[in-house]
Design a protein around this motif. Structure first.
Motif, mmCIF file in Angstrom:
data_model
loop_
_atom_site.group_PDB
_atom_site.id
_atom_site.type_symbol
_atom_site.label_atom_id
_atom_site.label_comp_id
_atom_site.label_asym_id
_atom_site.label_seq_id
_atom_site.Cartn_x
_atom_site.Cartn_y
_atom_site.Cartn_z
ATOM 1 N N SER A 1 0.812 -8.716 21.658
ATOM 2 C CA SER A 1 2.114 -9.284 21.323
ATOM 3 C C SER A 1 1.966 -10.465 20.361
ATOM 4 N N GLY A 2 2.748 -10.441 19.285
ATOM 5 C CA GLY A 2 2.701 -11.534 18.324
ATOM 6 C C GLY A 2 1.738 -11.326 17.180
ATOM 7 N N HIS A 3 0.883 -10.312 17.287
ATOM 8 C CA HIS A 3 -0.050 -10.028 16.192
ATOM 9 C C HIS A 3 0.680 -9.304 15.065
ATOM 10 N N GLY B 1 9.266 -2.080 14.054
ATOM 11 C CA GLY B 1 9.549 -3.310 14.783
ATOM 12 C C GLY B 1 8.405 -4.301 14.767
ATOM 13 N N GLY B 2 7.497 -4.121 13.825
ATOM 14 C CA GLY B 2 6.355 -5.020 13.743
ATOM 15 C C GLY B 2 5.448 -4.954 14.940
ATOM 16 N N SER B 3 5.548 -3.842 15.695
ATOM 17 C CA SER B 3 4.757 -3.741 16.921
ATOM 18 C C SER B 3 3.998 -2.425 16.958
ATOM 19 N N VAL B 4 4.515 -1.457 17.696
ATOM 20 C CA VAL B 4 3.806 -0.200 17.936
ATOM 21 C C VAL B 4 3.592 0.569 16.639
ATOM 22 N N SER C 1 -4.673 -8.313 14.698
ATOM 23 C CA SER C 1 -5.044 -9.720 14.544
ATOM 24 C C SER C 1 -3.788 -10.554 14.349
ATOM 25 N N ARG C 2 -3.911 -11.837 14.655
ATOM 26 C CA ARG C 2 -2.743 -12.721 14.618
ATOM 27 C C ARG C 2 -2.101 -12.718 13.225
ATOM 28 N N ASP C 3 -2.959 -12.872 12.231
ATOM 29 C CA ASP C 3 -2.518 -12.765 10.845
ATOM 30 C C ASP C 3 -3.428 -11.741 10.175
#
Lengths: 115, 116
Positions: free
Chosen positions: B27-29, B71-74, B95-97
């Motif tokens: 989450s958040g990566h 959704g910037g996720s899956v 990775s985070r960024d």
């Protein structure tokens, strides 16, 4: 294109002894990053240690250390006091940072720990 | 989540069928990567996502391979008309960024794909 070569398909070491895994690479870049990853049977790649090319000091992480020779384009991993849990595939990887987005990996070294 | 989650863990499919592999990053990566590991080989970079966009698709081996991230996720990696040479372990990492020395990759346990 960058290439990473691991010349030892398999290495074996007695528990508590020291072992060195070799890695050489080819690049025309002057600034880059090098990594060693461990892959146990679970298949998950785990970062062991990393080195920035502009830093001359060799990285260390507890029992793991590297011998980084920039001129020779060599990046070996030394594991001290080997433990049974160290048994795994070890991959050397190169990353230029400003170029292609993916890591370039070697083909790996299978490390066996003899009890 | 606690780590990168990939499903299924193993997939056996017949030659010619389509398959979908799923990756749920930490989450958040914001950055997500797909790699392929063929038997006895190192990892081969396939594609990179920053958010929902894929600025680098250079590693996809053929037009039978596609990937998307919503959704910037899956993310899902789809292989159409599978061939036996597609048999491999497909690893996802986030990775985070964008991956850097200070933003290391976190890998999932991979999906082992076997094409019969």
């Amino acid at each position: 294109a960058q290439t990473v070569t691991q010349s030892q398909p398999e290495m074996s070491v007695q528990e508590a002894e020291t072992v060195t895994l070799s890695c050489t690479y080819d690049t025309s870049e002057s600034d880059y990053y090098l990594f060693w990853y461990k892959q146990p049977p679970s298949r998950q790649m785990i970062l062991v240690i990393r080195q920035e090319a502009y830093k001359q000091q060799n990285a260390t992480e507890n029992r793991f250390s590297v011998n980084f020779q920039k001129a020779a384009k060599s990046f070996s991993l030394k594991i001290s006091d080997s433990q049974l849990g160290d048994a795994a595939m070890y991959f050397c990887a190169y990353y230029s940072g400003g170029g292609a987005d993916g890591l370039t990996f070697g083909k790996g070294t299978h490390l066996i720990i003899q009890p | 989540g606690a780590g990168v989650s990939q499903s299924p863990s193993n997939k056996v499919t017949e030659k010619g069928k389509d398959v979908e592999l799923r990756c749920d990053p930490i989450s958040g990566h914001t950055a997500l990567y797909w790699y392929r590991q063929s038997l006895g080989q190192g990892l081969e970079f396939l594609i990179y996502f920053q958010g929902n966009s894929a600025p680098d698709k250079s590693g996809l081996p053929s037009d039978r391979f596609s990937a998307e991230r919503t959704g910037g996720s899956v993310s899902t990696l789809t292989i159409q008309r599978t061939q036996q040479e597609d048999s491999a372990v497909y690893l996802c990492a986030s990775s985070r960024d964008r991956h850097s020395y200070n933003s290391p990759l976190h890998f999932g346990n991979g999906t082992r794909l076997t094409v019969t």
